[in-house]
Design an enzyme around this catalytic site. Structure first.
Site, PDB file in Angstrom:
ATOM      1  N   LYS A   1       0.863  -1.190   0.000  1.00 40.59           N
ATOM      2  CA  LYS A   1       0.000   0.000   0.000  1.00 40.59           C
ATOM      3  C   LYS A   1       0.891   1.229   0.000  1.00 40.59           C
ATOM      4  O   LYS A   1       2.025   1.182   0.472  1.00 40.59           O
ATOM      5  CB  LYS A   1      -0.875   0.018   1.255  1.00 40.59           C
ATOM      6  CG  LYS A   1      -2.097   0.901   1.150  1.00 40.59           C
ATOM      7  CD  LYS A   1      -3.245   0.180   0.486  1.00 40.59           C
ATOM      8  CE  LYS A   1      -4.514   0.981   0.492  1.00 40.59           C
ATOM      9  NZ  LYS A   1      -5.674   0.109   0.218  1.00 40.59           N
TER      10      LYS A   1
HETATM   11  N1  GLU Z   1      -7.367   0.125  -3.023  1.00 37.58           N
HETATM   12  C1  GLU Z   1      -8.143  -1.043  -3.264  1.00 37.58           C
HETATM   13  C2  GLU Z   1      -8.189  -1.926  -2.036  1.00 37.58           C
HETATM   14  O1  GLU Z   1      -8.038  -1.451  -0.934  1.00 37.58           O
HETATM   15  C3  GLU Z   1      -7.701  -1.777  -4.522  1.00 37.58           C
HETATM   16  C4  GLU Z   1      -6.273  -2.246  -4.539  1.00 37.58           C
HETATM   17  C5  GLU Z   1      -5.835  -2.764  -5.902  1.00 37.58           C
HETATM   18  O2  GLU Z   1      -6.622  -2.846  -6.818  1.00 37.58           O
HETATM   19  O3  GLU Z   1      -4.646  -3.077  -6.009  1.00 37.58           O
HETATM   20  O4  GLU Z   1      -8.443  -3.091  -2.107  1.00 37.58           O
END
Ligand code: GLU
Length: 430
Positions: free
Chosen positions: A120
């Site tokens: 993240k």
């Molecule tokens: N931000 C989204 C989540 O928390 C998607 C992450 C992604 O598609 O890599 O799952």
């Protein structure tokens, strides 16, 4: 403007009186450790990120001054594949938060069995205070700074809170300029004309709806006429609300950063989405009555969908919740204390790490399509998404029944076993 002076409040991960998102995650891992059998030997792997990068992101503002922002990219685990997870632009982003969000991505990706680890990123910034040019410079400099650890086979960012297809396009372009060739697979959630996938924007909300319908079916709750309350009416909450309304449910209360509204007869969700598109929030919507923000949690409903930020359902408001089912569209919306209160009240909580996994599942489809340069139809994407979500949810449901544990603990059992089994088979290097 974004400097960290001595007057700034202590970040929650340094405050001993506050668990913080990473502390919440660690508690969740502790709860699951007794169920891991011999793999518990490896559990420490999950209790620390593999790699965390903090970057300074300086940009020139339109008024000629220089502003510095703090950015992060955390790769929690890469045992099952490259890092994968979104990038968040928000004034409250901290290292603790990004660490927790990266760990929840590891769990989520393993829970739906897509071949990724967890990662993240984020920048501590209120993007609403920036012009489009400033936002582009911020995004490009951040991408360049984290460029040493991301890449199509290393770690693949995607949209999260306050980031979108335009920001992914700038990230993809910056990374591509730096490596000297167009690398569409470095980010997902791109615009469809740049290697994005059909259905990606709605995917998280569609996944929330899919597991919600499954949970309702297994508990004997009819969707037709079900009363739904949604917190956060952006990409996730808005899509889920629309799909529930289309299926015959009534969206009776909605809350976001602009206020809380209710309509006992059920709102016209299409009109509400148009209002949000035009004004930036649900506040002032003519098709509902305003309500006090505190009263939102106690509203009479069957299904509650927190789809905003973490730490929303706590020991202070969990007791008021009347819903029979909470479906977590957001990441980390329920604290462990609140989890226990809801469990004791008999409220079924479908946890984030399965409920909102639809987004990263279609991100995986996007990445596969980019690698093969062959693009699927929206029907194919939605059908595959629904199949993966249903299968993953059914698996987790059985583990919960067999072990008499919550769906959150069951999802962690399934996911942690997959991650730690991969870890064990790979072995330690050197
Ligand atoms: N931000 C989204 C989540 O928390 C998607 C992450 C992604 O598609 O890599 O799952």
């Amino acid at each position: 403007m974004a400097s960290h002076s001595g007057t700034h409040p202590l970040p929650s991960y340094l405050d001993p009186n506050h668990l913080g998102p990473w502390g919440v995650y660690l508690q969740q891992v502790d709860r699951v450790t007794p169920y891991l059998g011999s793999l518990a030997r490896w559990v420490e792997t999950l209790k620390r990120p593999k790699r965390a990068l903090i970057v300074d992101v300086p940009i020139e503002l339109d008024n000629g001054t220089i502003a510095h922002f703090e950015g992060y990219r955390v790769q929690h685990n890469t045992s099952r594949g490259p890092g994968k997870g979104g990038v968040r632009f928000h004034q409250d982003v901290t290292l603790s938060e990004v660490m927790a969000l990266s760990a929840w991505m590891s769990i989520k990706n393993a829970a739906v069995n897509v071949p990724y680890g967890g990662a993240k990123g984020g920048i501590r910034v209120d993007p609403k205070t920036l012009s489009k040019g400033e936002l582009e410079r911020l995004t490009r400099r951040y991408t360049s700074e984290i460029g040493i650890i991301i890449g199509p086979s290393k770690d693949i960012p995607a949209p999260d809170v306050n980031t979108n297809g335009q920001i992914m396009a700038w990230m993809m372009d910056t990374y591509s300029m730096n490596v000297g060739s167009t690398a569409t697979g470095v980010v997902t959630g791109k615009p469809v004309d740049l290697g994005g996938s059909l259905g990606r924007v709605e995917a998280t909300g569609r996944g929330v709806f899919t597991v919600g319908v499954e949970a309702a079916r297994l508990t004997g709750m009819p969707i037709e006429g079900a009363r739904v309350a949604v917190q956060g009416f952006g990409n996730v909450g808005g899509t889920a609300g629309k799909l529930f309304a289309d299926a015959g449910a009534k969206v009776v209360a909605v809350q976001d950063h602009t206020g809380s509204i209710q309509n006992d007869k059920g709102m016209d969700v299409t009109a509400l989405l148009a209002h949000v598109q035009k004004t930036g929030g649900v506040g002032g919507f003519a098709g509902a009555e305003p309500m006090a923000n505190d009263a939102f949690w106690g509203v009479a409903c069957d299904i509650l969908i927190p789809a905003a930020l973490e730490g929303q359902i706590t020991e202070h408001n969990a007791g008021k919740i009347q819903a029979k089912m909470v479906i977590e569209g957001a990441n980390g919306p329920t604290t462990p204390e609140a989890d226990d209160i809801l469990h004791d009240k008999g409220v079924l909580v479908v946890p984030d790490v399965i409920a909102n996994a639809g987004g990263v599942t279609v991100s995986y489809f996007e990445w596969v399509q980019d690698f093969s340069s062959f693009f699927w139809t929206e029907e194919e994407i939605n059908a595959r998404l629904v199949r993966i979500m249903k299968e993953a949810f059914a698996g987790v449901w059985h583990v919960a029944q067999d072990n008499k544990v919550s769906l959150r603990t069951a999802t962690f059992i399934v996911a942690c076993k997959r991650i730690l089994h991969a870890r064990e088979m790979r072995g330690l290097y050197p």
